[in-house]
Motif scaffolding. Structure first.
Motif, PDB file in Angstrom:
ATOM      1  N   SER A 164       0.810  -1.217   0.000  1.00 48.63           N
ATOM      2  CA  SER A 164       0.000   0.000   0.000  1.00 48.63           C
ATOM      3  C   SER A 164       0.845   1.269   0.000  1.00 48.63           C
ATOM      4  O   SER A 164       0.439   2.296  -0.532  1.00 48.63           O
ATOM      5  N   LYS A 165       2.042   1.201   0.589  1.00 47.65           N
ATOM      6  CA  LYS A 165       2.904   2.384   0.662  1.00 47.65           C
ATOM      7  C   LYS A 165       3.446   2.768  -0.710  1.00 47.65           C
ATOM      8  O   LYS A 165       3.906   3.893  -0.905  1.00 47.65           O
ATOM      9  N   GLN A 166       3.416   1.845  -1.664  1.00 49.24           N
ATOM     10  CA  GLN A 166       3.941   2.109  -3.001  1.00 49.24           C
ATOM     11  C   GLN A 166       2.864   2.608  -3.966  1.00 49.24           C
ATOM     12  O   GLN A 166       3.160   2.875  -5.131  1.00 49.24           O
ATOM     13  N   LEU A 167       1.646   2.716  -3.480  1.00 52.21           N
ATOM     14  CA  LEU A 167       0.527   3.120  -4.335  1.00 52.21           C
ATOM     15  C   LEU A 167       0.099   4.545  -4.014  1.00 52.21           C
ATOM     16  O   LEU A 167       0.224   5.002  -2.875  1.00 52.21           O
ATOM     17  N   SER A 168      -0.422   5.236  -5.007  1.00 54.26           N
ATOM     18  CA  SER A 168      -0.961   6.569  -4.755  1.00 54.26           C
ATOM     19  C   SER A 168      -2.243   6.456  -3.935  1.00 54.26           C
ATOM     20  O   SER A 168      -2.882   5.395  -3.886  1.00 54.26           O
ATOM     21  N   GLU A 169      -2.620   7.545  -3.310  1.00 52.52           N
ATOM     22  CA  GLU A 169      -3.843   7.551  -2.511  1.00 52.52           C
ATOM     23  C   GLU A 169      -5.056   7.180  -3.361  1.00 52.52           C
ATOM     24  O   GLU A 169      -5.905   6.378  -2.951  1.00 52.52           O
ATOM     25  N   THR A 170      -5.128   7.735  -4.564  1.00 49.08           N
ATOM     26  CA  THR A 170      -6.253   7.440  -5.455  1.00 49.08           C
ATOM     27  C   THR A 170      -6.282   5.965  -5.821  1.00 49.08           C
ATOM     28  O   THR A 170      -7.349   5.333  -5.796  1.00 49.08           O
ATOM     29  N   ARG A 171      -5.122   5.402  -6.142  1.00 53.52           N
ATOM     30  CA  ARG A 171      -5.070   3.984  -6.526  1.00 53.52           C
ATOM     31  C   ARG A 171      -5.418   3.089  -5.337  1.00 53.52           C
ATOM     32  O   ARG A 171      -6.113   2.076  -5.506  1.00 53.52           O
ATOM     33  N   ARG A 172      -4.957   3.443  -4.158  1.00 53.46           N
ATOM     34  CA  ARG A 172      -5.301   2.648  -2.970  1.00 53.46           C
ATOM     35  C   ARG A 172      -6.812   2.609  -2.770  1.00 53.46           C
ATOM     36  O   ARG A 172      -7.388   1.560  -2.471  1.00 53.46           O
ATOM     37  N   GLU A 173      -7.447   3.767  -2.904  1.00 53.00           N
ATOM     38  CA  GLU A 173      -8.892   3.828  -2.690  1.00 53.00           C
ATOM     39  C   GLU A 173      -9.642   3.029  -3.753  1.00 53.00           C
ATOM     40  O   GLU A 173     -10.643   2.369  -3.443  1.00 53.00           O
ATOM     41  N   GLN A 174      -9.159   3.078  -4.981  1.00 52.68           N
ATOM     42  CA  GLN A 174      -9.781   2.273  -6.038  1.00 52.68           C
ATOM     43  C   GLN A 174      -9.655   0.781  -5.741  1.00 52.68           C
ATOM     44  O   GLN A 174     -10.620   0.013  -5.873  1.00 52.68           O
TER      45      GLN A 174
ATOM     46  N   ASP B 101      -6.018   6.059   7.203  1.00 53.00           N
ATOM     47  CA  ASP B 101      -5.831   7.410   6.647  1.00 53.00           C
ATOM     48  C   ASP B 101      -7.124   8.217   6.730  1.00 53.00           C
ATOM     49  O   ASP B 101      -7.106   9.413   7.038  1.00 53.00           O
TER      50      ASP B 101
END
Length: 203
Positions: free
Chosen positions: A47-57, A145
């Motif tokens: 999860s730390k390697q993903l953007s906030e938008t991508r994590r939420e998707q 978050d």
């Protein structure tokens, strides 16, 4: 994730991960996820390697497509009472115990696992190697978050929405100016040292 193999090959595999061991404030949040092999989710990663938008998707896909998932936590009071490691292990156990079905096998990110009845193994950097752990990492981080953004409204001035409770220079300066708020971990420095200094001044 190619090249790594767990000892388990069945379908009731629960991946477990935590978010929030290091921050100065807020709960430590854990998640357990059993993915559905018939509904693969593309793009799972640490999860730390993903953007906030991508994590939420991805979190939305995980909640929709996973066979089972559960989010749990250990509170700030528990962290201060038991220490962060023990509180994290408690939260991990709660995440797995909260699943609607008992997993046949549990893969835990890191090198420590709770004392529990489940057949399990730890996986160093598991959030980058085991898709179920990646999914757990994503759910836990998105949940935590969002909570820290809510705390930013409840306790203005600390910048929780920006740093999510981690010990940035901005956060430490805010603690020095405002003092700790109810979600700060009293057992973590600089909060612990500040409170100890206040007690000495009162004597």
């Amino acid at each position: 994730m190619a090249g790594f193999q767990l000892a388990y090959r069945g379908e009731l595999l629960a991946g477990v991960d935590e978010v929030g061991r290091g921050p100065l404030a807020g709960d430590v949040v854990t998640a357990a996820v059993i993915l559905d092999p018939r509904q693969p989710i593309q793009g799972l990663a640490d999860s730390k390697q993903l953007s906030e938008t991508r994590r939420e998707q991805l979190a939305e896909q995980i909640r929709e497509k996973a066979l089972y998932w559960h989010i749990a936590r250990a509170s700030v009071a528990e962290i201060d009472s038991y220490n962060i490691l023990q509180a994290t292990l408690m939260a991990m156990a709660r995440a797995v115990d909260g699943l609607a079905v008992e997993p046949e096998y549990v893969a835990v990110d890191g090198n420590r696992m709770p004392r529990w009845r489940y057949t399990s193994e730890t996986v160093i950097k598991g959030d980058a190697l085991v898709p179920a752990i990646s999914a757990a990492s994503i759910l836990a981080k998105v949940c935590r978050d969002a909570e820290m953004c809510q705390f930013d409204q409840q306790y203005p001035g600390y910048g929780f929405a920006a740093h999510k409770g981690y010990g940035t220079a901005q956060h430490r300066e805010a603690i020095a100016q405002l003092g700790p708020c109810p979600i700060h971990r009293r057992s973590f420095d600089p909060v612990r040292s500040m409170l100890a200094a206040s007690q000495r001044q009162l004597r």
